[in-house]
Structure formats: C-alpha cells, structure tokens
Write a protein that holds these residues in place. Structure first.
Motif, PDB file in Angstrom:
ATOM      1  N   SER A 184      40.418  44.649  37.614  1.00 60.02           N
ATOM      2  CA  SER A 184      39.684  45.649  36.839  1.00 60.02           C
ATOM      3  C   SER A 184      38.231  45.259  36.593  1.00 60.02           C
ATOM      4  O   SER A 184      37.440  46.074  36.126  1.00 60.02           O
ATOM      5  CB  SER A 184      40.372  45.896  35.491  1.00 60.02           C
ATOM      6  OG  SER A 184      40.246  44.759  34.653  1.00 60.02           O
ATOM      7  N   MET A 185      37.869  44.021  36.918  1.00 64.25           N
ATOM      8  CA  MET A 185      36.478  43.583  36.719  1.00 64.25           C
ATOM      9  C   MET A 185      35.593  44.219  37.780  1.00 64.25           C
ATOM     10  O   MET A 185      35.958  44.267  38.954  1.00 64.25           O
ATOM     11  CB  MET A 185      36.382  42.064  36.803  1.00 64.25           C
ATOM     12  CG  MET A 185      37.039  41.346  35.669  1.00 64.25           C
ATOM     13  SD  MET A 185      36.828  39.573  35.884  1.00 64.25           S
ATOM     14  CE  MET A 185      37.591  38.999  34.406  1.00 64.25           C
ATOM     15  N   PRO A 186      34.405  44.686  37.382  1.00 62.32           N
ATOM     16  CA  PRO A 186      33.516  45.330  38.363  1.00 62.32           C
ATOM     17  C   PRO A 186      32.955  44.311  39.341  1.00 62.32           C
ATOM     18  O   PRO A 186      32.754  43.144  39.013  1.00 62.32           O
ATOM     19  CB  PRO A 186      32.413  45.926  37.489  1.00 62.32           C
ATOM     20  CG  PRO A 186      32.431  45.116  36.240  1.00 62.32           C
ATOM     21  CD  PRO A 186      33.842  44.666  36.049  1.00 62.32           C
ATOM     22  N   ASN A 187      32.708  44.770  40.547  1.00 57.16           N
ATOM     23  CA  ASN A 187      32.091  43.934  41.566  1.00 57.16           C
ATOM     24  C   ASN A 187      30.579  43.979  41.344  1.00 57.16           C
ATOM     25  O   ASN A 187      29.929  44.985  41.613  1.00 57.16           O
ATOM     26  CB  ASN A 187      32.447  44.438  42.963  1.00 57.16           C
ATOM     27  CG  ASN A 187      31.886  43.556  44.050  1.00 57.16           C
ATOM     28  OD1 ASN A 187      31.294  42.522  43.776  1.00 57.16           O
ATOM     29  ND2 ASN A 187      32.081  43.968  45.283  1.00 57.16           N
ATOM     30  N   VAL A 188      30.018  42.889  40.844  1.00 55.94           N
ATOM     31  CA  VAL A 188      28.583  42.863  40.538  1.00 55.94           C
ATOM     32  C   VAL A 188      27.788  42.162  41.623  1.00 55.94           C
ATOM     33  O   VAL A 188      26.580  41.971  41.499  1.00 55.94           O
ATOM     34  CB  VAL A 188      28.317  42.207  39.158  1.00 55.94           C
ATOM     35  CG1 VAL A 188      28.882  43.053  38.057  1.00 55.94           C
ATOM     36  CG2 VAL A 188      28.868  40.793  39.112  1.00 55.94           C
ATOM     37  N   GLY A 189      28.436  41.764  42.668  1.00 51.98           N
ATOM     38  CA  GLY A 189      27.735  41.093  43.769  1.00 51.98           C
ATOM     39  C   GLY A 189      27.615  39.610  43.509  1.00 51.98           C
ATOM     40  O   GLY A 189      28.012  39.079  42.481  1.00 51.98           O
ATOM     41  N   ASP A 190      27.009  38.915  44.479  1.00 50.60           N
ATOM     42  CA  ASP A 190      26.891  37.466  44.395  1.00 50.60           C
ATOM     43  C   ASP A 190      25.506  37.001  43.993  1.00 50.60           C
ATOM     44  O   ASP A 190      25.256  35.814  43.870  1.00 50.60           O
ATOM     45  CB  ASP A 190      27.256  36.836  45.752  1.00 50.60           C
ATOM     46  CG  ASP A 190      28.727  37.033  46.084  1.00 50.60           C
ATOM     47  OD1 ASP A 190      29.513  37.162  45.138  1.00 50.60           O
ATOM     48  OD2 ASP A 190      29.072  37.028  47.275  1.00 50.60           O
ATOM     49  N   ALA A 191      24.555  37.905  43.776  1.00 48.09           N
ATOM     50  CA  ALA A 191      23.174  37.524  43.476  1.00 48.09           C
ATOM     51  C   ALA A 191      23.088  36.659  42.222  1.00 48.09           C
ATOM     52  O   ALA A 191      22.279  35.734  42.152  1.00 48.09           O
ATOM     53  CB  ALA A 191      22.311  38.756  43.321  1.00 48.09           C
ATOM     54  N   ASP A 192      23.892  36.935  41.254  1.00 47.39           N
ATOM     55  CA  ASP A 192      23.848  36.174  40.000  1.00 47.39           C
ATOM     56  C   ASP A 192      24.381  34.763  40.185  1.00 47.39           C
ATOM     57  O   ASP A 192      24.123  33.884  39.375  1.00 47.39           O
ATOM     58  CB  ASP A 192      24.678  36.862  38.902  1.00 47.39           C
ATOM     59  CG  ASP A 192      24.052  38.157  38.479  1.00 47.39           C
ATOM     60  OD1 ASP A 192      22.827  38.319  38.632  1.00 47.39           O
ATOM     61  OD2 ASP A 192      24.789  39.030  37.955  1.00 47.39           O
TER      62      ASP A 192
END
Length: 103
Positions: free
Chosen positions: A90-98
């Motif tokens: 359920s966690m959003p996919n925020v990408g790997d940039a962080d």
C-alpha cells in the motif's frame, strides 16, 4: 410498577446500564466458522439516550435495535489485521531519487 422493580429503582441509579445475556444461538457460516448470536437486554436506560438512539436510527433508516447493533459493532469490533505484505504494497512508489548515493 411491581415491588421488585421498585426495589431495583431504589438500588440502581437511573442512568446505570444493566446488561444481561438472555440467550444465545449458534450456527455455522459459509466458511464453517461457528457464529454465536446473543440477545442483550439493557435496562434503566435514560430517556434522553433512548430518544437520541431512535433519532439516530431514523436518520440512518433502520430500527433502534439495528442502530444499537451498529453502535456496539463500531465501538467494540477491532479492524482486521493487515499482513506486512499488504502494508508494504500500500506504500506509494516514490522512486529511487531520494535514496540515490552521493558520489
């Protein structure tokens, strides 16, 4: 009012709820789990609470008895437990940039 009822009124404050299990019925649901339905008798309910229950039931289009069941369920039933996999999914996919490494 009979003598027993008068004696109870003298012993118990008006707003005191006395809950008694009247009888139980058991049956099996579609998955084979045993289900028990219990009738509860609630005595000495304040008239204002009774009126509020009936008004709330009418607003929801159901009987006072059905409204009472819904109130009890909402107050006492625990939400179903979620698995760790469900929480992670359920966690959003925020990408790997962080999380990129500084070079």
């Amino acid at each position: 009012m009979n003598a027993q009822h008068e004696a109870l009124e003298r012993r118990a404050p008006r707003a005191l709820f006395i809950v008694c299990v009247a009888w139980s019925v058991w049956w099996m649901d579609h998955s084979g789990r045993a289900i028990m339905a219990t009738n509860l008798v609630v005595r000495n309910v304040d008239e204002d609470l009774t009126r509020a229950l009936k008004q709330r039931a009418a607003a929801h289009g159901r009987s006072a008895e059905a409204e009472h069941r819904e109130i009890l369920k909402a107050a006492l039933q625990k939400p179903p437990r979620r698995s760790v996999a469900d929480v992670l999914a359920s966690m959003p996919n925020v990408g790997d940039a962080d999380f990129a490494r500084a070079r």
